[in-house]
Motif scaffolding. Sequence first.
Motif, mmCIF file in Angstrom:
data_model
loop_
_atom_site.group_PDB
_atom_site.id
_atom_site.type_symbol
_atom_site.label_atom_id
_atom_site.label_comp_id
_atom_site.label_asym_id
_atom_site.label_seq_id
_atom_site.Cartn_x
_atom_site.Cartn_y
_atom_site.Cartn_z
ATOM 1 N N GLU A 1 53.204 33.146 28.612
ATOM 2 C CA GLU A 1 53.352 34.456 28.790
ATOM 3 C C GLU A 1 53.404 34.697 30.517
ATOM 4 O O GLU A 1 53.907 35.509 30.809
ATOM 5 C CB GLU A 1 52.537 35.123 28.142
ATOM 6 N N TRP A 2 52.251 34.347 31.083
ATOM 7 C CA TRP A 2 52.188 34.370 32.377
ATOM 8 C C TRP A 2 53.295 34.181 33.169
ATOM 9 O O TRP A 2 53.608 34.757 34.192
ATOM 10 C CB TRP A 2 50.749 33.817 32.881
ATOM 11 N N HIS A 3 53.851 32.766 32.797
ATOM 12 C CA HIS A 3 54.951 32.470 33.551
ATOM 13 C C HIS A 3 55.973 33.533 33.413
ATOM 14 O O HIS A 3 56.836 33.495 34.580
ATOM 15 C CB HIS A 3 55.447 31.059 33.008
ATOM 16 N N ALA A 4 56.213 34.202 32.331
ATOM 17 C CA ALA A 4 57.324 35.056 32.001
ATOM 18 C C ALA A 4 56.959 36.497 32.782
ATOM 19 O O ALA A 4 57.780 37.206 33.239
ATOM 20 C CB ALA A 4 57.455 35.227 30.852
ATOM 21 N N ASP A 5 55.749 36.599 33.103
ATOM 22 C CA ASP A 5 55.207 37.848 33.559
ATOM 23 C C ASP A 5 54.148 37.642 34.797
ATOM 24 O O ASP A 5 53.127 38.080 34.564
ATOM 25 C CB ASP A 5 54.705 38.867 32.554
ATOM 26 N N ILE A 6 54.666 37.078 35.657
ATOM 27 C CA ILE A 6 53.472 36.469 36.900
ATOM 28 C C ILE A 6 52.668 37.664 37.405
ATOM 29 O O ILE A 6 51.535 37.413 38.020
ATOM 30 C CB ILE A 6 54.372 35.517 37.917
ATOM 31 N N GLN B 1 50.820 31.651 49.015
ATOM 32 C CA GLN B 1 52.262 31.419 48.993
ATOM 33 C C GLN B 1 53.104 32.541 49.016
ATOM 34 O O GLN B 1 52.804 33.429 48.291
ATOM 35 C CB GLN B 1 52.573 30.693 47.690
ATOM 36 N N SER B 2 53.946 32.540 50.106
ATOM 37 C CA SER B 2 54.742 33.684 50.454
ATOM 38 C C SER B 2 55.731 34.075 49.341
ATOM 39 O O SER B 2 56.215 35.071 49.469
ATOM 40 C CB SER B 2 55.488 33.389 51.748
ATOM 41 N N GLN B 3 56.375 33.370 48.377
ATOM 42 C CA GLN B 3 57.085 33.671 47.447
ATOM 43 C C GLN B 3 56.718 34.739 46.259
ATOM 44 O O GLN B 3 57.418 35.349 45.727
ATOM 45 C CB GLN B 3 57.811 32.441 46.515
ATOM 46 N N TYR B 4 55.261 34.905 46.502
ATOM 47 C CA TYR B 4 54.644 35.929 45.408
ATOM 48 C C TYR B 4 54.584 37.287 46.314
ATOM 49 O O TYR B 4 54.714 37.402 47.497
ATOM 50 C CB TYR B 4 53.429 35.234 45.211
ATOM 51 N N SER B 5 54.567 38.300 45.266
ATOM 52 C CA SER B 5 54.537 39.604 45.795
ATOM 53 C C SER B 5 53.204 39.752 46.575
ATOM 54 O O SER B 5 52.201 39.455 46.201
ATOM 55 C CB SER B 5 54.772 40.816 44.779
ATOM 56 N N ASP B 6 53.218 40.787 47.291
ATOM 57 C CA ASP B 6 51.843 41.158 48.086
ATOM 58 C C ASP B 6 50.950 41.658 47.063
ATOM 59 O O ASP B 6 49.543 41.533 47.147
ATOM 60 C CB ASP B 6 52.142 42.329 49.354
ATOM 61 N N ASP B 7 51.328 42.484 45.944
ATOM 62 C CA ASP B 7 50.572 42.787 45.010
ATOM 63 C C ASP B 7 49.764 41.559 44.359
ATOM 64 O O ASP B 7 48.529 41.660 44.099
ATOM 65 C CB ASP B 7 50.943 43.640 43.941
ATOM 66 N N LEU B 8 50.404 40.506 43.879
ATOM 67 C CA LEU B 8 49.956 39.352 43.156
ATOM 68 C C LEU B 8 49.074 38.671 44.154
ATOM 69 O O LEU B 8 47.993 38.166 43.759
ATOM 70 C CB LEU B 8 50.939 38.454 43.026
ATOM 71 N N LYS B 9 49.359 38.472 45.349
ATOM 72 C CA LYS B 9 48.592 37.691 46.433
ATOM 73 C C LYS B 9 47.149 38.553 46.543
ATOM 74 O O LYS B 9 46.085 37.948 46.511
ATOM 75 C CB LYS B 9 49.377 37.727 47.797
#
Length: 142
Positions: free
Chosen positions: A37-42, A88-96
Motif C-alpha cells: 500500500e505504501w509503495h502505491a501511496d508513498i 533522496q532528491s526524487q521524493y517530495s519535500d513533504d515526504l523528506k
Amino acid sequence: MEVWQSLLLKGNDSFNKLSLPLAEEYYHQAIECLEHEWHADIENSNLLMAWISVFHNLAVLYEELGQPKIAFRYLQIPHQRMTELSQQSQYSDDLKFVALRTLKITLMPLLAFSKKYPACDGCLSSLKKMEITVNASQPVMH
C-alpha cells in the motif's frame, strides 16, 4: 478496516496471549500489506508510521524470544529507510520532511536498546553521532 490493520491487531492479540510464532507471522504479513500500500501511496504518512510500528513490534517480539541481534535489526530497518527517504532528491519535500521528523522516532528505540544490550564501542559511537546529527537536523516549527 484495512487488511494490514486487521493483521496488526491479530499480531498484537497473539503477542499478548504469548503465541509468539503466530504473532510473528501476523506482523510479517502486516508489513507485506503495508509495503504494498505504501509503495502505491508513498506520501501517506499514516502508512509510514504503521510500517515503523510493526517493525518495532517485531523487535519487541524477538527481544522476548531472547534474540537481541534480530530485534536490533528490526529497529535498524525503519531507521535506515527514514535516513534514505530524508536524503533522496526524487521524493517530495513533504515526504523528506516527514522522514526527517521520523528519524527521531526511529533513533530513540535504537539508543534505548543499546543501553539494555551493550553494543560495540564503534556501534555505540555511531549511534551517539547519529543522535547529534538527528537532533541538529530536526526542522524547527514556528
